[in-house]
Design a protein around this motif. Structure first.
Motif, short mmCIF file in Angstrom:
data_model
loop_
_atom_site.label_atom_id
_atom_site.label_comp_id
_atom_site.label_asym_id
_atom_site.label_seq_id
_atom_site.Cartn_x
_atom_site.Cartn_y
_atom_site.Cartn_z
N GLN A 29 81.35 -0.81 112.34
CA GLN A 29 81.31 -1.57 111.08
C GLN A 29 82.62 -2.29 110.83
O GLN A 29 82.63 -3.40 110.30
N MET A 30 83.75 -1.69 111.24
CA MET A 30 85.05 -2.34 111.07
C MET A 30 85.11 -3.60 111.94
O MET A 30 85.57 -4.65 111.51
N ARG A 31 84.61 -3.48 113.15
CA ARG A 31 84.57 -4.63 114.07
C ARG A 31 83.65 -5.72 113.51
O ARG A 31 83.97 -6.90 113.57
N LEU A 49 97.53 -7.27 107.71
CA LEU A 49 96.80 -6.00 107.75
C LEU A 49 97.75 -4.85 107.47
O LEU A 49 98.82 -4.77 108.07
N SER A 50 97.34 -3.97 106.59
CA SER A 50 98.15 -2.82 106.22
C SER A 50 97.27 -1.58 106.22
O SER A 50 96.10 -1.65 105.82
N GLY A 51 97.82 -0.47 106.68
CA GLY A 51 97.08 0.79 106.70
C GLY A 51 97.75 1.78 107.62
O GLY A 51 98.58 1.41 108.46
N GLU A 52 97.38 3.03 107.48
CA GLU A 52 97.97 4.09 108.29
C GLU A 52 97.67 3.87 109.77
O GLU A 52 96.78 3.11 110.13
N LEU A 53 98.42 4.56 110.61
CA LEU A 53 98.11 4.56 112.04
C LEU A 53 96.68 5.04 112.21
O LEU A 53 96.25 6.01 111.59
N GLY A 54 95.92 4.33 113.03
CA GLY A 54 94.53 4.71 113.28
C GLY A 54 93.56 4.30 112.21
O GLY A 54 92.39 4.70 112.23
N ALA A 55 93.99 3.47 111.27
CA ALA A 55 93.11 3.06 110.17
C ALA A 55 92.03 2.08 110.62
O ALA A 55 90.97 2.00 110.01
N GLY A 56 92.30 1.31 111.67
CA GLY A 56 91.31 0.35 112.16
C GLY A 56 91.79 -1.09 112.16
O GLY A 56 90.98 -2.01 112.28
N LYS A 57 93.10 -1.30 112.05
CA LYS A 57 93.63 -2.66 112.00
C LYS A 57 93.32 -3.43 113.29
O LYS A 57 92.85 -4.57 113.24
N THR A 58 93.55 -2.81 114.44
CA THR A 58 93.28 -3.49 115.71
C THR A 58 91.79 -3.63 115.94
O THR A 58 91.33 -4.65 116.47
N THR A 59 90.99 -2.66 115.53
CA THR A 59 89.53 -2.77 115.66
C THR A 59 89.02 -3.95 114.85
O THR A 59 88.20 -4.73 115.34
N LEU A 60 89.53 -4.12 113.63
CA LEU A 60 89.14 -5.26 112.81
C LEU A 60 89.57 -6.56 113.50
O LEU A 60 88.80 -7.52 113.56
N THR A 61 90.77 -6.59 114.06
CA THR A 61 91.27 -7.79 114.72
C THR A 61 90.44 -8.11 115.97
O THR A 61 90.21 -9.27 116.29
N ARG A 62 89.98 -7.08 116.66
CA ARG A 62 89.10 -7.29 117.81
C ARG A 62 87.83 -8.03 117.36
O ARG A 62 87.38 -8.97 118.01
N LEU A 64 87.63 -9.96 114.72
CA LEU A 64 88.06 -11.31 114.39
C LEU A 64 88.08 -12.19 115.63
O LEU A 64 87.61 -13.33 115.62
N GLY A 65 88.65 -11.65 116.71
CA GLY A 65 88.71 -12.39 117.97
C GLY A 65 87.32 -12.76 118.47
O GLY A 65 87.08 -13.89 118.92
N GLU A 66 86.39 -11.81 118.37
CA GLU A 66 85.01 -12.08 118.79
C GLU A 66 84.40 -13.16 117.91
O GLU A 66 83.74 -14.08 118.40
N GLY A 67 84.60 -13.05 116.61
CA GLY A 67 84.04 -14.02 115.68
C GLY A 67 84.64 -15.41 115.82
O GLY A 67 83.97 -16.41 115.62
N LEU A 68 85.93 -15.48 116.18
CA LEU A 68 86.59 -16.77 116.37
C LEU A 68 86.30 -17.35 117.74
O LEU A 68 86.55 -18.54 117.98
N GLY A 69 85.79 -16.52 118.65
CA GLY A 69 85.49 -16.99 120.00
C GLY A 69 86.74 -17.29 120.81
O GLY A 69 86.88 -18.37 121.37
N VAL A 70 87.65 -16.32 120.86
CA VAL A 70 88.89 -16.52 121.60
C VAL A 70 88.87 -15.82 122.94
O VAL A 70 88.07 -14.91 123.18
N ARG A 71 89.77 -16.24 123.81
CA ARG A 71 89.86 -15.70 125.15
C ARG A 71 90.74 -14.44 125.16
O ARG A 71 91.72 -14.34 124.44
N LEU A 94 93.91 -17.47 118.04
CA LEU A 94 94.28 -16.30 117.26
C LEU A 94 95.64 -15.83 117.75
O LEU A 94 95.83 -15.59 118.95
N VAL A 95 96.59 -15.71 116.83
CA VAL A 95 97.89 -15.13 117.13
C VAL A 95 97.89 -13.75 116.49
O VAL A 95 97.77 -13.63 115.27
N HIS A 96 97.99 -12.71 117.32
CA HIS A 96 97.92 -11.31 116.85
C HIS A 96 99.31 -10.71 116.98
O HIS A 96 99.85 -10.59 118.09
N VAL A 97 99.88 -10.31 115.87
CA VAL A 97 101.25 -9.79 115.81
C VAL A 97 101.22 -8.35 115.31
O VAL A 97 100.50 -8.04 114.37
#
Length: 177
Positions: A29-31, A49-62, A64-71, A94-97
């Motif tokens: 669901q986060m993805r 993005l803000s949240g504890e370690l393991g909150a799902g920030k990178t999962t959400l960004t993954r 985003l990448g799928e939705g934006l259609g990035v390589r 997508l620039v992911h920092v």
């Protein structure tokens, strides 16, 4: 003698905010939230993005990448600090920092040239609070809360707050669909 300035006088516009709260019950669901959010994003958008370690920030960004259609696989850029994922179509890159290891503000991040990348990219910054706000008044802040400690609870409470004119007329409630 000059009159003291009032912080928010009647003629001074108040900052524009737009917020929605969501409950996410699984990594899938986060993805999916990321994929839906990508439909609202455009070049020039800053997402913090803000949240504890393991909150799902990178999962959400993954998502985003799928939705934006990035390589490229969207993974945590913790040790490289930033990754650029070019668009496979007509959309923005997508620039992911990951600013977790950076202690300073925008000055410390200057080498990343985020100010140069912002107009043509969607920039997502994990752990960006207090570090990248100077890039633009218009930004989307996502705060992800999760249970901490020894738990298998997958429930996350996500608060999305759109700041500035860019987000004033954007219906964030469509993300709860």
């Amino acid at each position: 003698m000059e009159a003291p300035a009032t912080p928010h006088g009647p003629a001074e516009p108040q900052p524009s905010t737009n917020a929605v709260e969501l409950t996410v019950t699984s990594p899938d669901q986060m993805r999916e939230l990321g994929r839906r959010l990508a439909k609202l994003l455009r070049a020039g958008d800053l997402v913090m993005l803000s949240g504890e370690l393991g909150a799902g920030k990178t999962t959400l960004t993954r998502g985003l990448g799928e939705g934006l259609g990035v390589r490229g696989a969207v993974t945590s850029p913790t040790f490289v600090i930033a990754r650029v994922h070019p668009s496979l179509g007509e959309g923005p890159p997508l620039v992911h920092v990951d600013a977790y290891r950076l202690s300073g503000g925008l000055d410390e991040m200057e080498d990343l040239d985020l100010d140069v990348s912002l107009p043509e990219s969607v920039i997502v910054v994990e752990w960006g609070e207090g570090k990248v706000e100077e890039l633009t008044e218009d930004r989307l802040l996502l705060v992800i809360h999760r249970a901490v400690g020894d738990t298998t609870d997958e429930v996350r409470h996500v608060t999305l707050t759109g700041l500035g004119e860019r987000w004033r007329g954007t219906d964030l409630s469509v993300l709860s669909a």
